[in-house]
Design a protein around this motif. Structure first.
Motif, mmCIF file in Angstrom:
data_model
loop_
_atom_site.group_PDB
_atom_site.id
_atom_site.type_symbol
_atom_site.label_atom_id
_atom_site.label_comp_id
_atom_site.label_asym_id
_atom_site.label_seq_id
_atom_site.Cartn_x
_atom_site.Cartn_y
_atom_site.Cartn_z
ATOM 1 N N THR A 95 -15.347 21.165 68.265
ATOM 2 C CA THR A 95 -14.763 21.955 68.086
ATOM 3 C C THR A 95 -14.730 21.836 66.535
ATOM 4 O OG1 THR A 95 -13.281 23.278 69.873
ATOM 5 C CG2 THR A 95 -12.473 23.439 68.327
ATOM 6 N N THR A 167 -10.999 16.045 66.085
ATOM 7 C CA THR A 167 -10.517 15.213 66.971
ATOM 8 C C THR A 167 -11.141 14.933 68.903
ATOM 9 O OG1 THR A 167 -8.189 14.804 67.146
ATOM 10 C CG2 THR A 167 -8.255 16.606 67.447
ATOM 11 N N THR A 168 -10.488 13.402 68.966
ATOM 12 C CA THR A 168 -10.545 13.393 70.100
ATOM 13 C C THR A 168 -9.422 12.389 70.696
ATOM 14 O OG1 THR A 168 -11.887 11.173 70.268
ATOM 15 C CG2 THR A 168 -12.994 13.177 70.402
ATOM 16 N N ASP A 173 -8.620 10.837 64.944
ATOM 17 C CA ASP A 173 -9.113 12.895 64.089
ATOM 18 C C ASP A 173 -10.320 11.906 62.806
ATOM 19 O OD1 ASP A 173 -7.026 14.354 64.728
ATOM 20 O OD2 ASP A 173 -5.368 12.944 63.598
ATOM 21 N N ASN A 330 -4.637 24.263 69.622
ATOM 22 C CA ASN A 330 -4.300 22.993 69.817
ATOM 23 C C ASN A 330 -4.550 21.573 68.854
ATOM 24 O OD1 ASN A 330 -1.334 24.391 70.216
ATOM 25 N ND2 ASN A 330 -2.583 23.309 72.754
ATOM 26 N N GLN A 331 -5.664 22.294 68.264
ATOM 27 C CA GLN A 331 -6.546 21.008 67.263
ATOM 28 C C GLN A 331 -6.380 21.311 66.778
ATOM 29 O OE1 GLN A 331 -10.286 19.658 69.589
ATOM 30 N NE2 GLN A 331 -9.819 21.031 71.231
ATOM 31 N N ARG A 332 -6.179 22.272 65.727
ATOM 32 C CA ARG A 332 -6.046 22.882 64.680
ATOM 33 C C ARG A 332 -4.487 21.763 63.918
ATOM 34 N NH1 ARG A 332 -2.646 25.304 60.967
ATOM 35 N NH2 ARG A 332 -1.038 25.649 62.830
ATOM 36 N N SER A 334 -5.353 18.154 63.890
ATOM 37 C CA SER A 334 -6.620 17.253 63.247
ATOM 38 C C SER A 334 -6.047 17.559 62.033
ATOM 39 C CB SER A 334 -7.512 17.092 64.105
ATOM 40 O OG SER A 334 -8.721 18.484 63.864
#
Length: 388
Positions: A95, A167-168, A173, A330-332, A334
């Motif tokens: 992603t 990101t993980t 990031d 939600n990963q935005r 990062s």
């Protein structure tokens, strides 16, 4: 070239703002001059066997070398950090998030205490940096004493730094790509070059993507749709068209009737489109049917063109309430964390006066951030192996 590259990376790492300060820092650390590989002016009477002042380039030459750094070399160096991180972080880039960070140009027009009649003239070219452009950073509605609202825009002269990030939870990031443009360019303009750089750096296509509503364009969704993923992007309100739930983008007319498909065609914007017409007139006229819409008597009812490319259909049919959409969207954040790190390294107010220097400083900044992440990733993986 390598010596100058090391010097500019040191500038970012140490938070040095001006070329004069960078030169002073190196003159106080002569062993760094040796380590960086500058061509030495030998002096057997000097403490380290060379003349520091004569060896170091002048402040003006340092600024010139920053401007003329090879962009392809910097981009390759950034891509190499992505490749190294990809080897350390499983599933990196499944992603990808996209965003743009504003940057203030080093010009008097950005100083609110200095009056300039050209400060809000988009055709003006600031003497301090002719390459920067005027753009709107933010637009808000302020409530007035009488209860009404008044739009207030914050404008600035500068640039935008676009990033693609991943990101993980374990490793943090990573910057996958970056692109800098004058600030008058729209956010979605950054998408295509960032996406292409991301694919080249990873050697594969991302599955999902996410961004804010400024990226709500059919071709952004198209990338995810073609590779089995989704683009978790809020939908902007373009018109008031309502689509029939559970269908492949079949629209309802303003009166709430399901419209009838007629023919497909190539839209001038580069996608395949389906034309829908009034169900009271197509495929045949409904006997004694009437409608009070203005288009009914003059054009046989309403018509609506629908983008039927996979990305166009995803944009209008995507369920933005599902847990999957929310998890990807939600990963935005990062990008926001990357922008915060870059701001701490001085990216927001670069003390240079041309676009090439700004671009080079941006790439150098993101290289430093990725190298820091790579160091943490290697340390984390080493700890995991030792536990096993």
């Amino acid at each position: 070239m390598i010596a100058y590259l090391k010097m500019f990376l040191l500038r970012i790492q140490e938070g040095i703002v001006y070329s004069k300060e960078l030169r002073l820092f190196l003159s106080n650390h002569p062993l760094l001059i040796l380590d960086f590989g500058f061509e030495l002016v030998l002096d057997p009477h000097a403490p380290y066997g060379f003349d520091v002042e004569k060896t170091l380039p002048s402040r003006q030459w340092i600024g010139e070398k920053l401007r003329t750094l090879d962009r392809s070399l910097l981009q390759d160096l950034l891509a190499s950090t992505v490749a190294a991180l990809d080897r350390e972080i499983p599933g990196l880039g499944e992603t990808v998030a996209f965003d743009v960070k504003h940057m203030y140009a080093w010009v008097k027009e950005n100083n609110p205490r200095v009056f300039s009649k050209e400060s809000h003239d988009k055709h003006h070219r600031p003497a301090g940096d002719p390459d920067c452009r005027l753009g709107v950073k933010r637009s808000t509605n302020q409530e007035q004493p009488d209860g009404s609202t008044k739009e207030k825009k914050e404008v600035l002269w500068g640039y935008g730094s676009g990033v693609a990030a991943a990101t993980t939870p374990t490793y943090g990031d990573v910057i996958l790509a970056e692109h800098t443009l004058p600030f008058n360019e729209g956010d979605v303009t950054y998408f295509e070059p960032l996406y292409q750089q991301t694919v080249a750096a990873l050697g594969r296509y991302p599955t999902n993507s996410t961004a804010d509503a400024a990226y709500d364009a059919w071709y952004v969704y198209q990338k995810a749709a073609l590779h089995g993923g989704i683009a978790a992007i809020p939908k902007m309100k373009h018109g008031d068209t309502v689509f029939v739930p559970g269908t492949a983008g079949v629209p309802l007319c303003p009166k709430g009737l399901q419209m009838h498909p007629t023919y497909q065609y190539a839209h001038t914007y580069g996608y395949r489109a389906q034309l829908y017409r009034c169900p009271l007139s197509f495929p045949s006229v409904v006997e004694r049917a009437t409608c009070d819409h203005a288009q009914f008597p003059v054009a046989k009812g309403c018509k609506k063109s629908v983008n039927i490319e996979p990305g166009g259909l995803m944009r209008i049919t995507l369920d933005r309430t599902t847990p999957l959409y929310r998890a990807i969207h939600n990963q935005r954040t990062s990008c926001e964390r990357i922008n915060s790190q870059a701001k701490e390294l001085g990216i927001e107010r670069p003390k240079v006066r041309n676009a090439q220097s700004v671009k080079n400083l941006n790439t150098l900044t993101y290289i430093v951030i990725n190298v820091r992440t790579l160091s943490r990733a290697k340390s984390t993986n080493k700890g995991i192996l030792q536990m096993n």
